[in-house]
Design a protein around this motif. Structure first.
Motif, PDB file in Angstrom:
ATOM      1  N   GLN A  87      62.181  92.230  82.321  1.00 53.16           N
ATOM      2  CA  GLN A  87      61.125  92.097  81.329  1.00 53.16           C
ATOM      3  C   GLN A  87      61.704  91.693  79.980  1.00 53.16           C
ATOM      4  OE1 GLN A  87      59.049  95.803  81.215  1.00 53.16           O
ATOM      5  NE2 GLN A  87      57.512  95.079  82.657  1.00 53.16           N
ATOM      6  N   VAL A  88      60.975  90.847  79.299  1.00 53.98           N
ATOM      7  CA  VAL A  88      61.371  90.412  77.972  1.00 53.98           C
ATOM      8  C   VAL A  88      60.715  91.340  76.956  1.00 53.98           C
ATOM      9  CG1 VAL A  88      61.313  88.488  76.350  1.00 53.98           C
ATOM     10  CG2 VAL A  88      61.510  88.036  78.792  1.00 53.98           C
ATOM     11  N   SER A  89      61.472  91.762  75.966  1.00 53.56           N
ATOM     12  CA  SER A  89      60.938  92.683  74.967  1.00 53.56           C
ATOM     13  C   SER A  89      59.811  92.021  74.166  1.00 53.56           C
ATOM     14  CB  SER A  89      62.035  93.148  74.020  1.00 53.56           C
ATOM     15  OG  SER A  89      62.407  92.099  73.161  1.00 53.56           O
ATOM     16  N   PHE A  90      58.962  92.845  73.592  1.00 57.71           N
ATOM     17  CA  PHE A  90      57.838  92.350  72.805  1.00 57.71           C
ATOM     18  C   PHE A  90      58.333  91.518  71.618  1.00 57.71           C
ATOM     19  CE2 PHE A  90      54.781  92.890  69.349  1.00 57.71           C
ATOM     20  CZ  PHE A  90      53.657  92.350  69.950  1.00 57.71           C
ATOM     21  N   ALA A  91      59.340  92.000  70.921  1.00 59.93           N
ATOM     22  CA  ALA A  91      59.871  91.279  69.763  1.00 59.93           C
ATOM     23  C   ALA A  91      60.422  89.913  70.177  1.00 59.93           C
ATOM     24  CB  ALA A  91      60.968  92.098  69.083  1.00 59.93           C
ATOM     25  N   ARG A  92      61.053  89.864  71.321  1.00 60.29           N
ATOM     26  CA  ARG A  92      61.594  88.594  71.823  1.00 60.29           C
ATOM     27  C   ARG A  92      60.465  87.615  72.150  1.00 60.29           C
ATOM     28  NH1 ARG A  92      66.286  85.625  72.026  1.00 60.29           N
ATOM     29  NH2 ARG A  92      66.091  84.209  73.752  1.00 60.29           N
ATOM     30  N   GLN A  93      59.368  88.117  72.728  1.00 59.69           N
ATOM     31  CA  GLN A  93      58.222  87.258  73.037  1.00 59.69           C
ATOM     32  C   GLN A  93      57.622  86.686  71.752  1.00 59.69           C
ATOM     33  OE1 GLN A  93      55.770  89.998  75.229  1.00 59.69           O
ATOM     34  NE2 GLN A  93      56.419  89.162  77.198  1.00 59.69           N
ATOM     35  N   VAL A  94      57.505  87.514  70.726  1.00 57.79           N
ATOM     36  CA  VAL A  94      56.970  87.047  69.446  1.00 57.79           C
ATOM     37  C   VAL A  94      57.889  85.990  68.848  1.00 57.79           C
ATOM     38  CG1 VAL A  94      56.455  87.730  67.066  1.00 57.79           C
ATOM     39  CG2 VAL A  94      55.676  89.151  68.955  1.00 57.79           C
ATOM     40  N   TRP A  95      59.200  86.235  68.869  1.00 62.96           N
ATOM     41  CA  TRP A  95      60.150  85.268  68.315  1.00 62.96           C
ATOM     42  C   TRP A  95      60.087  83.945  69.061  1.00 62.96           C
ATOM     43  CZ3 TRP A  95      62.345  83.741  64.246  1.00 62.96           C
ATOM     44  CH2 TRP A  95      63.417  82.858  64.284  1.00 62.96           C
ATOM     45  N   GLU A  96      59.969  83.985  70.382  1.00 61.21           N
ATOM     46  CA  GLU A  96      59.878  82.749  71.161  1.00 61.21           C
ATOM     47  C   GLU A  96      58.606  81.967  70.821  1.00 61.21           C
ATOM     48  OE1 GLU A  96      60.384  83.892  75.251  1.00 61.21           O
ATOM     49  OE2 GLU A  96      62.537  84.219  74.979  1.00 61.21           O
ATOM     50  N   LEU A  97      57.504  82.663  70.589  1.00 65.78           N
ATOM     51  CA  LEU A  97      56.272  81.991  70.173  1.00 65.78           C
ATOM     52  C   LEU A  97      56.428  81.368  68.793  1.00 65.78           C
ATOM     53  CD1 LEU A  97      53.561  84.495  71.438  1.00 65.78           C
ATOM     54  CD2 LEU A  97      53.982  82.178  72.289  1.00 65.78           C
ATOM     55  N   LEU A  98      57.072  82.080  67.880  1.00 61.74           N
ATOM     56  CA  LEU A  98      57.317  81.519  66.544  1.00 61.74           C
ATOM     57  C   LEU A  98      58.171  80.259  66.639  1.00 61.74           C
ATOM     58  CD1 LEU A  98      57.942  84.773  64.497  1.00 61.74           C
ATOM     59  CD2 LEU A  98      56.055  83.163  64.171  1.00 61.74           C
ATOM     60  N   CYS A  99      59.203  80.293  67.458  1.00 59.01           N
ATOM     61  CA  CYS A  99      60.069  79.124  67.626  1.00 59.01           C
ATOM     62  C   CYS A  99      59.335  77.957  68.277  1.00 59.01           C
ATOM     63  CB  CYS A  99      61.298  79.492  68.454  1.00 59.01           C
ATOM     64  SG  CYS A  99      62.446  80.563  67.580  1.00 59.01           S
ATOM     65  N   MET A 100      58.375  78.267  69.128  1.00 57.01           N
ATOM     66  CA  MET A 100      57.631  77.224  69.828  1.00 57.01           C
ATOM     67  C   MET A 100      56.607  76.547  68.918  1.00 57.01           C
ATOM     68  SD  MET A 100      55.265  77.493  73.268  1.00 57.01           S
ATOM     69  CE  MET A 100      56.478  78.514  74.061  1.00 57.01           C
ATOM     70  N   TYR A 101      55.933  77.298  68.072  1.00 58.95           N
ATOM     71  CA  TYR A 101      54.819  76.769  67.302  1.00 58.95           C
ATOM     72  C   TYR A 101      55.107  76.496  65.829  1.00 58.95           C
ATOM     73  CZ  TYR A 101      51.823  77.617  71.310  1.00 58.95           C
ATOM     74  OH  TYR A 101      51.262  77.582  72.564  1.00 58.95           O
ATOM     75  N   PHE A 102      56.269  76.905  65.335  1.00 54.50           N
ATOM     76  CA  PHE A 102      56.642  76.648  63.954  1.00 54.50           C
ATOM     77  C   PHE A 102      57.925  75.827  63.948  1.00 54.50           C
ATOM     78  CE2 PHE A 102      53.827  80.186  63.673  1.00 54.50           C
ATOM     79  CZ  PHE A 102      53.215  80.089  62.438  1.00 54.50           C
ATOM     80  N   THR A 103      58.051  74.938  62.976  1.00 55.91           N
ATOM     81  CA  THR A 103      59.234  74.090  62.892  1.00 55.91           C
ATOM     82  C   THR A 103      60.423  74.908  62.378  1.00 55.91           C
ATOM     83  OG1 THR A 103      58.790  73.418  60.616  1.00 55.91           O
ATOM     84  CG2 THR A 103      57.812  72.076  62.369  1.00 55.91           C
ATOM     85  N   PRO A 104      61.642  74.445  62.642  1.00 55.49           N
ATOM     86  CA  PRO A 104      62.813  75.160  62.111  1.00 55.49           C
ATOM     87  C   PRO A 104      62.790  75.263  60.583  1.00 55.49           C
ATOM     88  CG  PRO A 104      63.500  73.632  63.800  1.00 55.49           C
ATOM     89  CD  PRO A 104      62.038  73.361  63.547  1.00 55.49           C
ATOM     90  N   GLU A 105      62.248  74.240  59.920  1.00 54.89           N
ATOM     91  CA  GLU A 105      62.165  74.272  58.453  1.00 54.89           C
ATOM     92  C   GLU A 105      61.220  75.370  57.990  1.00 54.89           C
ATOM     93  OE1 GLU A 105      61.649  71.358  60.207  1.00 54.89           O
ATOM     94  OE2 GLU A 105      63.666  70.593  59.869  1.00 54.89           O
ATOM     95  N   GLN A 106      60.143  75.605  58.741  1.00 50.47           N
ATOM     96  CA  GLN A 106      59.211  76.661  58.372  1.00 50.47           C
ATOM     97  C   GLN A 106      59.821  78.053  58.603  1.00 50.47           C
ATOM     98  OE1 GLN A 106      56.015  75.295  60.930  1.00 50.47           O
ATOM     99  NE2 GLN A 106      54.718  74.957  59.147  1.00 50.47           N
ATOM    100  N   LEU A 107      60.676  78.169  59.594  1.00 51.47           N
ATOM    101  CA  LEU A 107      61.267  79.455  59.902  1.00 51.47           C
ATOM    102  C   LEU A 107      62.533  79.752  59.119  1.00 51.47           C
ATOM    103  CD1 LEU A 107      60.803  79.532  63.779  1.00 51.47           C
ATOM    104  CD2 LEU A 107      59.408  80.637  62.037  1.00 51.47           C
ATOM    105  N   TYR A 108      63.096  78.724  58.449  1.00 53.58           N
ATOM    106  CA  TYR A 108      64.322  78.917  57.687  1.00 53.58           C
ATOM    107  C   TYR A 108      64.013  79.621  56.374  1.00 53.58           C
ATOM    108  CZ  TYR A 108      68.531  77.964  55.043  1.00 53.58           C
ATOM    109  OH  TYR A 108      69.649  78.083  54.274  1.00 53.58           O
ATOM    110  N   ARG A 109      64.671  80.730  56.113  1.00 55.63           N
ATOM    111  CA  ARG A 109      64.429  81.471  54.864  1.00 55.63           C
ATOM    112  C   ARG A 109      65.544  81.270  53.846  1.00 55.63           C
ATOM    113  NH1 ARG A 109      60.349  85.083  54.831  1.00 55.63           N
ATOM    114  NH2 ARG A 109      61.267  86.245  53.149  1.00 55.63           N
ATOM    115  N   GLY A 110      66.661  80.748  54.266  1.00 55.36           N
ATOM    116  CA  GLY A 110      67.754  80.560  53.318  1.00 55.36           C
ATOM    117  C   GLY A 110      68.479  81.857  53.044  1.00 55.36           C
ATOM    118  N   VAL A 111      69.441  81.772  52.125  1.00 55.93           N
ATOM    119  CA  VAL A 111      70.228  82.952  51.781  1.00 55.93           C
ATOM    120  C   VAL A 111      69.873  83.420  50.396  1.00 55.93           C
ATOM    121  CG1 VAL A 111      72.556  83.807  51.482  1.00 55.93           C
ATOM    122  CG2 VAL A 111      72.061  82.157  53.249  1.00 55.93           C
TER     123      VAL A 111
END
Length: 111
Positions: A87-111
């Motif tokens: 089974q995949v953890s809930f947090a992992r499922q959410v992260w995979e959905l974010l990676c699927m539907y949001f671009t890397p630029e949208q998910l990049y927060r910087g330092v």
């Protein structure tokens, strides 16, 4: 609010009831904001809306235990137990959905 119940239905989703939609859509939006590049999003694309709908569905299923697999059963003197190691953890499922539907630029927060 990024998605409305009308958006949710127009995109083909129907798991979350109308009376509970605001709660789960807010949870999905807060989760997306945690990982999005900025706190204010100027434009929400159709893919972003689909991602938020999927995350809202995932929260709804998790809270209402709709996605729990059968772990075993017993009947009088007979019992079977199934492993749940894949089974995949809930947090992992959410992260995979974010990676699927949001671009890397949208998910990049910087330092």
């Amino acid at each position: 609010m990024y998605i409305t119940y009308g958006d949710y239905q127009n995109l083909g989703y129907s798991s979350v009831p109308r009376e509970e939609f605001k709660r789960y859509s807010n949870m999905a939006e807060k989760t997306a904001r945690r990982f999005a590049a900025g706190h204010k999003v100027a434009y929400v694309s159709c893919d972003n809306k689909r991602g938020l709908c999927e995350i809202a569905d995932l929260y709804y299923a998790e809270r209402n235990q709709l996605n729990r697999p059968v772990s075993g059963f017993s009947n009088e003197n007979y019992r079977e137990q199934y492993f749940q190691g894949d089974q995949v953890s809930f947090a992992r499922q959410v992260w995979e959905l974010l990676c699927m539907y949001f671009t890397p630029e949208q998910l990049y927060r910087g330092v």
